[in-house]
Design an enzyme around this catalytic site. Sequence first.
Site: not given
Length: 458
Positions: A74, A80, A83, A336, A384, A411
Amino acid sequence: MVAKIRTLDERGSGRAEVWRENEQGNQKKIKLTIPQTLPGEEVRVGVGQRAKRRWRTFPEEIITAHEERVEAPCPHFDRCGGCVWQHWQYSGQLKAKTNHVKKAIEAQGFNSDLVSDTIGMDEPWHYRNKMEFTFSPEGELGLHEQGNFRKVISLETCLIAGKEMVEAAMDVAEWAKEYELKGYNKDLHEGLLRHLMVRQSFVTGEMMLGIFATESPDGPLKEAADNLVKRVEEKIPQVKSLLWLENRDWADRTQSENTHLLSGRDFIYDEMDGYRFRLWFDTFFQTNPTQAQKLVDIAVELAKPKETEKMIDLFCGVGTFSLPFASKVGKLAGIEIVESSIESAKRNASDNGISNTTFLAENARTGIDKMLESFGHPELLLLDPPRSGAGGKVMRRIGRAKPERIVYVSCNPDTFATDIKELEPFGYELKTVQPVDLFPQTVHVEVVAELVLREGNN
């Protein structure tokens, strides 16, 4: 000054320690954070005379390179913050993510041999189906500079976003320049354009564009808004939802006080595992659909659902896991706290002809209690939670509910490990931990884990 990278921090930057002489002639140890480096590398860095004990600096020269170092493709990688691991061979990234998960569960006393190798992608680029770009005060569109939230890097491309999404974003950036529309200044709290949200289904092809601005598209801005509609309809026919979202709040979030539908509908259709979902601008949906499908497949494989069983889906969102599981169990209840997500889950179930589901808008801990009273004892529970984890109170409530099997999707390996530690006193055994890479070129990794209630603990 030469520094050797000892390890990486939680943001993927190198860590090193150097000694240097201060103004009084005394030796002083400085801890360095050095982005764009890899473990074991020797790099040349500059450190200011008044360096603090912790100092952030970029490498001026890679003296001894890691064997897995590659050229970042990139053009924005040096600046940036999107990532941070493009300079690391993908196989090396996967190994690092597996080790992260192993260390996280080892720290809580679990056997790291339970962790399988991280499942990666065949093509770890252009995988994101949603991006949120930011306008600079000058009206340039881009992403935040690495380590500097107030600086926006103007982008020519983005290699982790879908290709059509990037092209659409560049079209909007060109429109903003043509009309000389100013971006929002976070320090002065003035300006017009704040963010551009782009999301696209890789299955249906439908795209949503959302302009977040501090003013209405009516009045002085009507000509520019009308031109944007015409431009999008002519150049980007896959856009089925074009939104103008007013946000005057000081908080720098993609939220809306007043939503204007410029063109199309206020949602788009996406599909996963053969089920159709409606996605609004604020709907949480997995941003890597290829790997998200693997998450669902692994969760089903580990859960071993049966048609005679009841199941609770905790932190169910819009039903990403609920719908695939509902066809495999007798009854499913989703919990939720976000009411709009629950309404979406109900609608998504109805759209797909699913009638054995119950959804409750409630926080996780009290929601479990209410659902147990009305729904009954579940043999299977899936959770989750957000990155912060479920928390001890919720995990202990799950433990007291005593489902036979628990599938935990996370995550954040660190909060996952502390959460499942809470289940040990209730007789649960960790059987399998499978990391899945949903975020190539970044430090993040997902896990799917199976826990089983030992016999005699029912």
